[in-house]
Design an enzyme around this catalytic site. Structure first.
Site, PDB file in Angstrom:
ATOM      1  N   LEU A 135       0.850  -1.197   0.000  1.00  0.00           N
ATOM      2  CA  LEU A 135       0.000   0.000   0.000  1.00  0.00           C
ATOM      3  C   LEU A 135       0.883   1.242   0.000  1.00  0.00           C
ATOM      4  CD1 LEU A 135      -2.947  -0.484   2.508  1.00  0.00           C
ATOM      5  CD2 LEU A 135      -3.016  -0.438   0.032  1.00  0.00           C
ATOM      6  N   GLY A 157       2.571  -9.052   5.794  1.00  0.00           N
ATOM      7  CA  GLY A 157       2.891  -8.356   7.046  1.00  0.00           C
ATOM      8  C   GLY A 157       2.676  -6.876   6.819  1.00  0.00           C
ATOM      9  N   GLY A 158       2.332  -6.120   7.875  1.00  0.00           N
ATOM     10  CA  GLY A 158       2.122  -4.676   7.753  1.00  0.00           C
ATOM     11  C   GLY A 158       1.147  -4.359   6.631  1.00  0.00           C
ATOM     12  N   ASP A 159       1.567  -3.504   5.722  1.00  0.00           N
ATOM     13  CA  ASP A 159       0.681  -3.147   4.591  1.00  0.00           C
ATOM     14  C   ASP A 159       1.097  -3.895   3.332  1.00  0.00           C
ATOM     15  OD1 ASP A 159       3.064  -1.869   4.213  1.00  0.00           O
ATOM     16  OD2 ASP A 159       2.198   0.003   3.503  1.00  0.00           O
ATOM     17  N   GLU A 160       1.771  -5.026   3.502  1.00  0.00           N
ATOM     18  CA  GLU A 160       2.229  -5.803   2.345  1.00  0.00           C
ATOM     19  C   GLU A 160       1.393  -7.076   2.168  1.00  0.00           C
ATOM     20  OE1 GLU A 160       6.987  -4.700   2.419  1.00  0.00           O
ATOM     21  OE2 GLU A 160       6.256  -6.421   3.537  1.00  0.00           O
TER      22      GLU A 160
END
Ligand code: C2E
Ligand code: MG
Ligand code: MG
Length: 641
Positions: A236, A276-279
């Site tokens: 993102l 993970g995170g925005d991935e």
């Protein structure tokens, strides 16, 4: 046993001339046959349900058989003649043995057993005394034996009852435990299943997680024959700003909405996982036209994410950068494939975001370069490899140089000229930025203090990183540098990006900025518009200038113009000066001037360049020809600025 004993004693009696015993033997034989047949009729079901009617019937038959048998033995004891010791003793032994056997075998019963034992011992003992006269001792022993047999039988009976009760308790316990075990097993199985699901699922989005993706890919790579597996690494854009500016709750909603939009586009032969995170990672099972499919899908996904998100009444506009890698074209193993897709995604980000990049081996080389930079940078200052270039910022109204922005330059052997965008980013990942920033600050202040001619009194603008500002001794450090270099605080301007708002250390940063302001140092927000801060938010910091990012200037005729106009409108009301960065043409300068931008910066007015001590490379004439000519200067004359 009874039958054998009966046979034996009959034989003795017949030898003794007591032939009536043959009839007795026949009677006991018939009885034994009937009892044996009755015993065979006991079935497994009857034993398993001992209180059933069939078992009751059998028990009655058993008691009758037993009583008849004991009656027959009593008759034998009564009818037998004890004159001959050859009859008396065997008979006494046999009856005693049968009575003793009865104490054990008949332990389950009480009265039938006692009658049986009594019938065995009582008549024989009494008659022996009466008929032999000399048998008193034997009779007494017989009676004692009878009494002992009753006691033994009683004990056996009690012991049997106890052991049956214990066995029943045990079996209840066992069945209870078995039930408990079944419940426990079901619970363990349920939890194991839940744990397995949790181990392979992302808790926020419910998508498969990294572990599941790797498992899936391992299988697909194994199955791949002659066609290609495509991996799309999705990241993102601007998520950190959204998260930091609007809070983690809205950040989570954006991730959920992203997951749902991406899932809708997922083909049946693919998998979508949260990395993970925005991935996120989307992988496609082997297909001959893998690249075309991946590219088409990527465009769809980017469009899906570009649609505005609404979360808690806020409208957010994230974007999506996609990196594509193919197996076996770009990598010959799973780790390499994911790394290739990740590198391609990073390239998509670097080259403008909101786009797709396919893996190129060049990206790996560039990553290697970033690694080399991070290793070489710590020695750059000591080795004297860093220098400062200055780019003028022009005041529209006076046409004079308002300031020079100090921009770091690094020439390294063998890396060559390293761009600030490259090494500053690497330095900011660690504390290296602090040492580098200290060097830049000292050098810029010392240079500015020595500027001569038309530049006497010109300000110097120095870029500072949020890491530097979050040091609570930073203001003191600046005061010391100003004192040492002899530069007036009013001539120093610090540029920081909107990332200061996102930093956890914002309270310290705010205090530092207040102290700097109190010193007389001015503060500017750099690259304004690329983050997520609003102008009103900027007011919460003692900022006197905003620098509109060059990307908006480059798009003056489009959306950039609207952003600049609205920024100017609010800035003017708030008394904040506005600098437009990246002006490259006279037309841009003209439009921006007409809009009311106060200060100009860009190649059109002057490229960053070295300023030699006391001799300024730029014209000593502080009034730029371009200004004098009211935006009609040529780039050539502008270069003189
Ligand atoms: P910045 O602070 O926004 O600096 C302006 C950048 O825009 C400079 O790039 C400058 O060369 C470039 N520029 C100026 N006019 C034009 C133009 O008309 N067109 C185009 N295309 N570009 C123009 P530079 O020198 O490569 O620096 C890049 C960034 O690196 C700077 O952006 C700044 O954020 C950072 N930086 C440079 N020196 C330092 C430093 O000493 N400390 C820190 N923390 N950051 C630094
Ligand atoms: Mg700057
Ligand atoms: Mg800038």
């Amino acid at each position: 046993m009874t039958f054998a004993a009966a046979g034996g004693i009959t034989f003795i009696l017949v030898q003794n001339g007591q032939n009536w015993s043959i009839w007795w033997f026949m009677a006991i034989t018939v009885l034994s046959v009937v009892r044996a047949a009755a015993g065979r009729s006991v079935t497994r079901e009857m034993i398993l349900a001992p209180r059933g009617p069939r078992m009751e019937r059998w028990r009655t038959m058993l008691v009758i058989g037993l009583l008849v048998s004991s009656g027959l033995w009593a008759i034998l004891a009564i009818l037998a003649s004890y004159d001959d010791e050859a009859v008396a003793y065997p008979l006494a032994i046999i009856l005693s043995a049968l009575a003793a056997g009865g104490t054990g075998i008949l332990a389950p019963m009480v009265w039938p057993a006692r009658i049986y034992i009594g019938a065995m011992l009582l008549p024989g003992s009494l008659l022996m005394f009466e008929r032999t006269g000399t048998g008193l001792v034997m009779t007494s022993l017989g009676m004692l034996f009878l009494w002992v047999m009753f006691i033994v039988h009683n004990r056996n009976h009690l012991a049997l009852r106890k052991s049956i009760a214990l066995a029943q308790d045990n079996s209840t316990l066992v069945s209870e435990l078995r039930g408990l075990n079944t419940d426990l097993e079901a619970e363990v199985e349920r939890r194991t299943r839940a744990l397995t699901i949790a181990a392979y699922t992302d808790s926020l989005t419910n998508l498969p997680n990294r572990r599941k993706l790797i498992q899936w890919l391992e299988k697909e790579l194994d199955a791949e024959v002659g066609s290609q597996v495509a991996v799309l690494f999705l990241d993102l854009d601007r998520f950190k700003q959204i998260n930091d500016a609007l809070g983690h709750a809205i950040g989570d909603q954006v991730l959920l909405e992203t997951a749902s939009r991406l899932s809708r586009a997922l083909p049946p032969h693919g998998i979508l996982a949260r990395w993970g995170g925005d991935e996120f990672v989307l992988a496609l099972a082997p297909r001959p036209n893998a690249l075309e499919e991946a590219l088409g899908l990527s465009e769809m996904l980017i469009k899906a994410i570009e649609e505005p998100f609404r979360a808690n009444g806020q409208v957010v506009l994230p974007g999506l950068s996609v990196g594509i890698a193919l197996y076996p074209r770009d990598a010959d193993n799973l780790v390499g494939l994911l790394l290739a897709a990740d590198l391609a995604m990073a390239e998509a980000k670097r080259t403008g975001r909101g786009r797709t990049a396919c893996f190129d081996p060049r990206y790996a080389r560039e990553q290697k370069r970033r690694f080399d930079i991070s290793r070489a940078l710590p020695d750059a200052i000591a080795a004297g490899e860093l220098s400062l270039h200055y780019q003028p910022i022009i005041d529209r109204t006076t046409g004079r140089r308002h300031a020079y922005e100090a921009l770091a330059r690094w020439h390294h052997t063998p890396l060559g000229a390293v761009k600030p965008d490259e090494f500053i980013a690497v330095a900011e990942e660690s504390d290296m930025i602090v040492a580098l920033g200290d060097w830049v600050m000292t050098k810029a202040c010392s240079d500015a203090a020595q500027w001569a001619g038309g530049d006497v009194g010109t300000r110097v603008a120095v870029n500072v990183s949020v890491r530097q500002l979050s040091d609570d001794k930073f203001a003191l450090k600046i005061a010391r540098i100003l004192a040492e270099t002899g530069l007036a605080a009013g001539r120093l301007e610090l540029e920081m990006t909107e990332s200061v708002f996102a930093d956890e250390a914002l309270p310290i940063v705010r205090a530092t900025l207040e102290s700097l302001r109190a010193l007389g140092v001015s503060l500017a927000i750099d690259d304004f518009g690329t983050g997520y801060s609003s102008l009103s938010r900027l007011l919460s910091l003692p900022v006197s200038t905003v620098k509109i990012d060059k990307s908006f200037v480059a798009e003056l005729s489009g959306s950039g113009g609207a952003v600049i106009e609205s920024t100017l409108l609010i800035a003017r009301r708030l008394g904040i000066a506005v600098v437009a960065e990246g002006i490259e043409t006279a037309e841009q300068a003209e439009v921006l001037g007409a809009l009311g931008v106060d200060l100009f910066q860009g190649y059109y007015f002057g490229r960053p360049t070295e300023i030699k001590r006391r001799t300024v490379s730029l014209s000593d004439d502080s009034e730029t020809p371009s200004m004098a000519a009211k935006y009609t200067c040529t780039p050539r004359s502008a270069a003189k600025c």
